[in-house]
Design a protein around this motif. Sequence first.
Motif, PDB file in Angstrom:
ATOM      1  N   GLN A   1       0.849  -1.196   0.000  1.00 51.33           N
ATOM      2  CA  GLN A   1       0.000   0.000   0.000  1.00 51.33           C
ATOM      3  C   GLN A   1       0.885   1.246   0.000  1.00 51.33           C
ATOM      4  O   GLN A   1       1.608   1.483   0.964  1.00 51.33           O
ATOM      5  CB  GLN A   1      -0.920  -0.009   1.221  1.00 51.33           C
ATOM      6  CG  GLN A   1      -1.953   1.092   1.207  1.00 51.33           C
ATOM      7  CD  GLN A   1      -2.974   0.949   0.095  1.00 51.33           C
ATOM      8  OE1 GLN A   1      -3.305  -0.147  -0.317  1.00 51.33           O
ATOM      9  NE2 GLN A   1      -3.465   2.056  -0.406  1.00 51.33           N
ATOM     10  N   PRO A   2       0.846   2.044  -1.069  1.00 50.08           N
ATOM     11  CA  PRO A   2       1.735   3.204  -1.139  1.00 50.08           C
ATOM     12  C   PRO A   2       1.303   4.342  -0.211  1.00 50.08           C
ATOM     13  O   PRO A   2       0.115   4.599  -0.047  1.00 50.08           O
ATOM     14  CB  PRO A   2       1.625   3.634  -2.606  1.00 50.08           C
ATOM     15  CG  PRO A   2       0.318   3.103  -3.077  1.00 50.08           C
ATOM     16  CD  PRO A   2       0.038   1.872  -2.262  1.00 50.08           C
ATOM     17  N   GLN A   3       2.285   4.970   0.390  1.00 45.86           N
ATOM     18  CA  GLN A   3       2.059   6.174   1.180  1.00 45.86           C
ATOM     19  C   GLN A   3       2.600   7.337   0.357  1.00 45.86           C
ATOM     20  O   GLN A   3       3.752   7.296  -0.077  1.00 45.86           O
ATOM     21  CB  GLN A   3       2.808   6.088   2.515  1.00 45.86           C
ATOM     22  CG  GLN A   3       2.373   4.932   3.383  1.00 45.86           C
ATOM     23  CD  GLN A   3       0.915   5.050   3.806  1.00 45.86           C
ATOM     24  OE1 GLN A   3       0.469   6.117   4.216  1.00 45.86           O
ATOM     25  NE2 GLN A   3       0.180   3.965   3.698  1.00 45.86           N
ATOM     26  N   TYR A   4       1.765   8.346   0.129  1.00 47.05           N
ATOM     27  CA  TYR A   4       2.197   9.456  -0.715  1.00 47.05           C
ATOM     28  C   TYR A   4       1.519  10.744  -0.289  1.00 47.05           C
ATOM     29  O   TYR A   4       0.536  10.730   0.447  1.00 47.05           O
ATOM     30  CB  TYR A   4       1.882   9.167  -2.192  1.00 47.05           C
ATOM     31  CG  TYR A   4       0.414   9.265  -2.516  1.00 47.05           C
ATOM     32  CD1 TYR A   4      -0.128  10.454  -3.023  1.00 47.05           C
ATOM     33  CD2 TYR A   4      -0.446   8.195  -2.303  1.00 47.05           C
ATOM     34  CE1 TYR A   4      -1.476  10.553  -3.302  1.00 47.05           C
ATOM     35  CE2 TYR A   4      -1.796   8.292  -2.587  1.00 47.05           C
ATOM     36  CZ  TYR A   4      -2.311   9.472  -3.077  1.00 47.05           C
ATOM     37  OH  TYR A   4      -3.639   9.575  -3.354  1.00 47.05           O
ATOM     38  N   ARG A   5       2.064  11.842  -0.776  1.00 46.19           N
ATOM     39  CA  ARG A   5       1.386  13.136  -0.644  1.00 46.19           C
ATOM     40  C   ARG A   5       1.493  13.807  -1.998  1.00 46.19           C
ATOM     41  O   ARG A   5       2.464  13.600  -2.748  1.00 46.19           O
ATOM     42  CB  ARG A   5       1.974  13.990   0.476  1.00 46.19           C
ATOM     43  CG  ARG A   5       3.333  14.534   0.191  1.00 46.19           C
ATOM     44  CD  ARG A   5       3.859  15.345   1.383  1.00 46.19           C
ATOM     45  NE  ARG A   5       5.091  15.991   1.002  1.00 46.19           N
ATOM     46  CZ  ARG A   5       5.238  17.294   0.802  1.00 46.19           C
ATOM     47  NH1 ARG A   5       4.228  18.113   0.974  1.00 46.19           N
ATOM     48  NH2 ARG A   5       6.392  17.805   0.443  1.00 46.19           N
ATOM     49  N   SER A   6       0.490  14.594  -2.328  1.00 50.23           N
ATOM     50  CA  SER A   6       0.486  15.279  -3.623  1.00 50.23           C
ATOM     51  C   SER A   6       0.119  16.739  -3.412  1.00 50.23           C
ATOM     52  O   SER A   6      -0.591  17.087  -2.465  1.00 50.23           O
ATOM     53  CB  SER A   6      -0.492  14.616  -4.591  1.00 50.23           C
ATOM     54  OG  SER A   6      -1.813  14.710  -4.109  1.00 50.23           O
ATOM     55  N   PHE A   7       0.635  17.585  -4.292  1.00 48.64           N
ATOM     56  CA  PHE A   7       0.322  19.006  -4.248  1.00 48.64           C
ATOM     57  C   PHE A   7       0.573  19.611  -5.617  1.00 48.64           C
ATOM     58  O   PHE A   7       1.237  19.012  -6.466  1.00 48.64           O
ATOM     59  CB  PHE A   7       1.142  19.726  -3.154  1.00 48.64           C
ATOM     60  CG  PHE A   7       2.634  19.526  -3.259  1.00 48.64           C
ATOM     61  CD1 PHE A   7       3.433  20.451  -3.921  1.00 48.64           C
ATOM     62  CD2 PHE A   7       3.236  18.426  -2.680  1.00 48.64           C
ATOM     63  CE1 PHE A   7       4.799  20.267  -4.013  1.00 48.64           C
ATOM     64  CE2 PHE A   7       4.612  18.229  -2.760  1.00 48.64           C
ATOM     65  CZ  PHE A   7       5.396  19.158  -3.428  1.00 48.64           C
ATOM     66  N   TRP A   8       0.013  20.792  -5.826  1.00 47.61           N
ATOM     67  CA  TRP A   8       0.146  21.501  -7.102  1.00 47.61           C
ATOM     68  C   TRP A   8       1.099  22.676  -6.956  1.00 47.61           C
ATOM     69  O   TRP A   8       1.099  23.361  -5.928  1.00 47.61           O
ATOM     70  CB  TRP A   8      -1.208  22.031  -7.572  1.00 47.61           C
ATOM     71  CG  TRP A   8      -2.081  20.947  -8.137  1.00 47.61           C
ATOM     72  CD1 TRP A   8      -3.001  20.201  -7.456  1.00 47.61           C
ATOM     73  CD2 TRP A   8      -2.108  20.495  -9.485  1.00 47.61           C
ATOM     74  NE1 TRP A   8      -3.593  19.308  -8.303  1.00 47.61           N
ATOM     75  CE2 TRP A   8      -3.069  19.462  -9.553  1.00 47.61           C
ATOM     76  CE3 TRP A   8      -1.419  20.842 -10.645  1.00 47.61           C
ATOM     77  CZ2 TRP A   8      -3.359  18.785 -10.736  1.00 47.61           C
ATOM     78  CZ3 TRP A   8      -1.705  20.174 -11.811  1.00 47.61           C
ATOM     79  CH2 TRP A   8      -2.664  19.162 -11.853  1.00 47.61           C
TER      80      TRP A   8
END
Length: 110
Positions: free
Chosen positions: A27-34
Motif C-alpha cells: 500500500q503506497p504512502q504518498y502526498r500530492s500538491f500543485w
Amino acid sequence: QKKSNKIIEKIVPWGQAIEILAEVQGQPQYRSFWLTNPDRLVIDVEDAELRVSPSELSRASPHPLIRQLRAAQNSFEPARVRIVVETVRDGPVEITANGVGISVKISPAP
C-alpha cells in the motif's frame, strides 16, 4: 531494515484522457500538491526506490495533456521518490492508490 517500494512508471492512454501508473509493492504512502508557473502536479511517494533511470522516465510531451513527465529519487534517508507531471490544460485529475500502486488519471477540460 524496512524494504523500499520499487517505483516503475508507465503511461496508459484512455481515449482523450491519460493514466500514469507508478507501480508500488504494498500500500503506497504518498502526498500530492500543485505548483504553478508552470502548472504541475507533484507526488512524493514515501519509502520508495526508483528502479529505472530518471532519463528513461523524463519524457517531453508524452501525451497532449502533459508537457513533461519526470521522476527522481528525492531522498534516500528516508527513501522518497518524487514524480512531477507538468500539465497542459485545466482538466480533472484523479489520484488513487491501491495494492498495485498510484494511478494519476488526467482528463481534458470539459
